[in-house]
Design a protein around this motif. Structure first.
Motif, PDB file in Angstrom:
ATOM      1  N   MET A 192      52.144 -41.831  33.761  1.00 36.44           N
ATOM      2  CA  MET A 192      52.798 -41.378  33.338  1.00 36.44           C
ATOM      3  C   MET A 192      54.150 -40.927  33.998  1.00 36.44           C
ATOM      4  SD  MET A 192      51.713 -37.586  36.406  1.00 36.44           S
ATOM      5  CE  MET A 192      51.941 -38.233  38.102  1.00 36.44           C
ATOM      6  N   VAL A 193      54.777 -42.292  34.709  1.00 37.78           N
ATOM      7  CA  VAL A 193      55.503 -42.246  35.508  1.00 37.78           C
ATOM      8  C   VAL A 193      56.198 -42.870  34.293  1.00 37.78           C
ATOM      9  CG1 VAL A 193      57.431 -44.111  36.463  1.00 37.78           C
ATOM     10  CG2 VAL A 193      54.943 -43.094  37.183  1.00 37.78           C
ATOM     11  N   TYR A 194      55.824 -43.582  33.826  1.00 36.79           N
ATOM     12  CA  TYR A 194      56.393 -44.158  32.052  1.00 36.79           C
ATOM     13  C   TYR A 194      57.021 -42.980  31.354  1.00 36.79           C
ATOM     14  CZ  TYR A 194      55.441 -49.538  32.888  1.00 36.79           C
ATOM     15  OH  TYR A 194      54.900 -50.104  33.572  1.00 36.79           O
ATOM     16  N   MET A 195      55.836 -42.000  30.829  1.00 40.19           N
ATOM     17  CA  MET A 195      56.628 -40.975  30.133  1.00 40.19           C
ATOM     18  C   MET A 195      57.477 -40.428  30.826  1.00 40.19           C
ATOM     19  SD  MET A 195      54.461 -41.110  27.701  1.00 40.19           S
ATOM     20  CE  MET A 195      54.450 -42.482  27.673  1.00 40.19           C
ATOM     21  N   ILE A 196      57.417 -39.691  32.283  1.00 43.33           N
ATOM     22  CA  ILE A 196      58.607 -39.326  33.009  1.00 43.33           C
ATOM     23  C   ILE A 196      60.268 -40.352  32.388  1.00 43.33           C
ATOM     24  CG2 ILE A 196      60.144 -39.084  34.807  1.00 43.33           C
ATOM     25  CD1 ILE A 196      56.899 -37.915  35.879  1.00 43.33           C
ATOM     26  N   VAL A 197      60.203 -41.384  32.903  1.00 37.13           N
ATOM     27  CA  VAL A 197      60.905 -42.311  32.175  1.00 37.13           C
ATOM     28  C   VAL A 197      61.730 -41.617  30.579  1.00 37.13           C
ATOM     29  CG1 VAL A 197      61.569 -44.785  31.465  1.00 37.13           C
ATOM     30  CG2 VAL A 197      60.494 -44.170  33.115  1.00 37.13           C
ATOM     31  N   ILE A 198      61.031 -42.043  29.802  1.00 40.51           N
ATOM     32  CA  ILE A 198      60.872 -41.611  28.149  1.00 40.51           C
ATOM     33  C   ILE A 198      61.909 -40.367  28.380  1.00 40.51           C
ATOM     34  CG2 ILE A 198      60.144 -41.054  25.857  1.00 40.51           C
ATOM     35  CD1 ILE A 198      57.915 -43.153  26.247  1.00 40.51           C
ATOM     36  N   MET A 199      61.229 -39.005  28.530  1.00 37.47           N
ATOM     37  CA  MET A 199      61.928 -38.106  29.021  1.00 37.47           C
ATOM     38  C   MET A 199      63.249 -37.543  29.247  1.00 37.47           C
ATOM     39  SD  MET A 199      60.074 -36.037  27.767  1.00 37.47           S
ATOM     40  CE  MET A 199      60.247 -34.143  28.454  1.00 37.47           C
ATOM     41  N   ILE A 200      63.359 -38.992  30.435  1.00 37.93           N
ATOM     42  CA  ILE A 200      65.194 -38.583  30.941  1.00 37.93           C
ATOM     43  C   ILE A 200      65.619 -39.346  30.276  1.00 37.93           C
ATOM     44  CG2 ILE A 200      66.225 -39.893  33.115  1.00 37.93           C
ATOM     45  CD1 ILE A 200      63.620 -39.921  34.412  1.00 37.93           C
ATOM     46  N   ILE A 201      65.626 -41.006  29.306  1.00 38.42           N
ATOM     47  CA  ILE A 201      66.119 -41.225  28.574  1.00 38.42           C
ATOM     48  C   ILE A 201      66.477 -40.448  28.014  1.00 38.42           C
ATOM     49  CG2 ILE A 201      66.611 -43.122  26.718  1.00 38.42           C
ATOM     50  CD1 ILE A 201      64.286 -44.994  28.529  1.00 38.42           C
ATOM     51  N   LEU A 202      65.943 -40.119  27.195  1.00 38.22           N
ATOM     52  CA  LEU A 202      66.007 -38.669  25.554  1.00 38.22           C
ATOM     53  C   LEU A 202      67.204 -37.449  26.391  1.00 38.22           C
ATOM     54  CD1 LEU A 202      65.308 -38.439  23.442  1.00 38.22           C
ATOM     55  CD2 LEU A 202      63.224 -36.580  24.032  1.00 38.22           C
ATOM     56  N   VAL A 203      66.836 -37.278  27.054  1.00 33.21           N
ATOM     57  CA  VAL A 203      67.631 -36.454  28.096  1.00 33.21           C
ATOM     58  C   VAL A 203      69.518 -36.925  28.604  1.00 33.21           C
ATOM     59  CG1 VAL A 203      67.785 -34.716  29.738  1.00 33.21           C
ATOM     60  CG2 VAL A 203      66.015 -34.227  28.651  1.00 33.21           C
ATOM     61  N   GLN A 204      69.253 -37.609  28.732  1.00 33.20           N
ATOM     62  CA  GLN A 204      70.539 -38.485  29.397  1.00 33.20           C
ATOM     63  C   GLN A 204      71.129 -39.111  28.178  1.00 33.20           C
ATOM     64  OE1 GLN A 204      71.928 -39.172  31.760  1.00 33.20           O
ATOM     65  NE2 GLN A 204      70.058 -38.301  32.776  1.00 33.20           N
ATOM     66  N   PHE A 205      70.656 -39.609  27.037  1.00 28.83           N
ATOM     67  CA  PHE A 205      71.361 -39.803  25.418  1.00 28.83           C
ATOM     68  C   PHE A 205      71.797 -38.193  25.095  1.00 28.83           C
ATOM     69  CE2 PHE A 205      70.168 -39.599  20.248  1.00 28.83           C
ATOM     70  CZ  PHE A 205      71.719 -41.268  20.418  1.00 28.83           C
ATOM     71  N   ILE A 206      70.681 -37.870  25.067  1.00 29.68           N
ATOM     72  CA  ILE A 206      71.119 -35.617  24.553  1.00 29.68           C
ATOM     73  C   ILE A 206      72.402 -35.418  25.121  1.00 29.68           C
ATOM     74  CG2 ILE A 206      70.714 -33.454  23.651  1.00 29.68           C
ATOM     75  CD1 ILE A 206      68.139 -34.613  23.859  1.00 29.68           C
ATOM     76  N   GLN A 207      72.578 -35.820  25.766  1.00 26.14           N
ATOM     77  CA  GLN A 207      73.980 -35.384  27.533  1.00 26.14           C
ATOM     78  C   GLN A 207      75.044 -36.189  26.692  1.00 26.14           C
ATOM     79  OE1 GLN A 207      73.566 -32.246  29.691  1.00 26.14           O
ATOM     80  NE2 GLN A 207      75.880 -32.752  28.754  1.00 26.14           N
ATOM     81  N   PHE A 208      74.917 -37.484  27.146  1.00 22.02           N
ATOM     82  CA  PHE A 208      75.920 -37.869  26.604  1.00 22.02           C
ATOM     83  C   PHE A 208      76.606 -38.169  24.849  1.00 22.02           C
ATOM     84  CE2 PHE A 208      77.710 -42.087  24.491  1.00 22.02           C
ATOM     85  CZ  PHE A 208      78.388 -42.493  25.470  1.00 22.02           C
ATOM     86  N   SER A 209      75.694 -37.603  24.090  1.00 17.20           N
ATOM     87  CA  SER A 209      75.475 -37.772  22.995  1.00 17.20           C
ATOM     88  C   SER A 209      76.962 -36.027  22.833  1.00 17.20           C
ATOM     89  CB  SER A 209      74.934 -37.784  21.727  1.00 17.20           C
ATOM     90  OG  SER A 209      74.511 -38.209  22.132  1.00 17.20           O
ATOM     91  N   GLY A 210      76.501 -34.996  23.123  1.00 12.89           N
ATOM     92  CA  GLY A 210      76.911 -33.899  23.235  1.00 12.89           C
ATOM     93  C   GLY A 210      78.112 -34.156  24.251  1.00 12.89           C
ATOM     94  N   THR A 211      78.703 -34.302  25.129  1.00 15.23           N
ATOM     95  CA  THR A 211      79.704 -34.720  25.926  1.00 15.23           C
ATOM     96  C   THR A 211      80.550 -34.851  24.920  1.00 15.23           C
ATOM     97  OG1 THR A 211      78.856 -34.437  27.878  1.00 15.23           O
ATOM     98  CG2 THR A 211      80.342 -35.026  27.607  1.00 15.23           C
ATOM     99  N   THR A 212      79.546 -36.411  23.991  1.00 12.79           N
ATOM    100  CA  THR A 212      80.982 -36.929  23.402  1.00 12.79           C
ATOM    101  C   THR A 212      81.600 -36.250  22.520  1.00 12.79           C
ATOM    102  OG1 THR A 212      80.230 -39.424  24.476  1.00 12.79           O
ATOM    103  CG2 THR A 212      81.079 -39.329  22.619  1.00 12.79           C
TER     104      THR A 212
END
Length: 220
Positions: A192-212
């Motif tokens: 479950m923790v690994y899945m949460i980490v995957i979600m966090i990485i995905l969200v961070q990537f989208i936020q970084f891409s959108g802001t850039t």
């Protein structure tokens, strides 16, 4: 790679694919319907050049009602409509229906807010130069508000990912559903923790891409 991830590798990739399908359809709905809806909402509000209180009131009420629903209740409420539209109320395809509806309501409101930030002088200048409605929207409003529109879409996509975790209720699958069924319910906390980490990485990537992208296209 941790052993538990190797053990469930096929299921994890399937869950990621299901999440991408649900979020991808939601993004398309937000852009193809939410963007025009938000634009109409802006143009028809009081004080704008194309003021129409009837259209504004109806659309504003619809968007407010949809956004007021707790998403889980919205999913359940739309089951009959989903069954009529898709032919089934279970599965990833069926899950895209309530996600698309909330996506349209969510992004249209953010589009309206982004367009409200456009200086009134831009509208007045466009109208004084004899710009058509199409030119007013695409050559003036969207150009001036493009940075805010991208940031709004970025925020919406992150919300869609969060909403997609609930879609296990109707068999939609996805990362969130996988984390609950294989992680929480089977007492595999590490999975479950690994899945949460995957979600966090995905969200961070989208936020970084959108802001850039927003910074890159912002010429103000």
């Amino acid at each position: 790679m941790p052993e538990v991830l190797v053990q469930y590798q096929a299921e994890i990739w399937q869950a990621i694919g299901e999440t991408f399908i649900m979020v991808g359809v939601s993004i398309l709905a937000a852009i193809l319907i939410g963007l025009p809806a938000g634009t109409v909402l802006f143009l028809c509000r009081k004080g704008q050049a194309f003021e129409n209180q009837v259209v504004f009131s109806v659309m504003n009420l619809f968007i407010n009602v949809i956004r007021s629903f707790p998403f889980l209740l919205l999913v359940v409420f739309l089951i009959p409509f989903t069954r009529v539209l898709i032919g089934t109320a279970i599965g990833t395809a069926a899950a895209t229906v309530p996600l698309s509806i909330i996506a349209i309501a969510h992004y249209s409101r953010l589009v309206e807010q982004a367009l409200l930030d456009v200086p009134k002088g831009v509208m007045e200048a466009a109208i004084s130069m004899g710009a058509s409605l199409k030119e007013l929207i695409f050559k003036f409003l969207y150009v001036e508000a493009r940075s805010g529109l991208v940031l709004g879409l970025t925020t919406s996509i992150i919300s869609f990912i969060s909403y997609s975790t609930i879609m296990g209720v109707v068999g939609g699958g996805g990362i969130g559903d996988f984390a609950i069924r294989y992680g929480y319910q089977q007492f595999k906390t590490d999975l479950m923790v690994y899945m949460i980490v995957i979600m966090i990485i995905l969200v961070q990537f989208i936020q970084f891409s959108g802001t850039t992208v927003s910074r890159w296209i912002d010429k103000r």
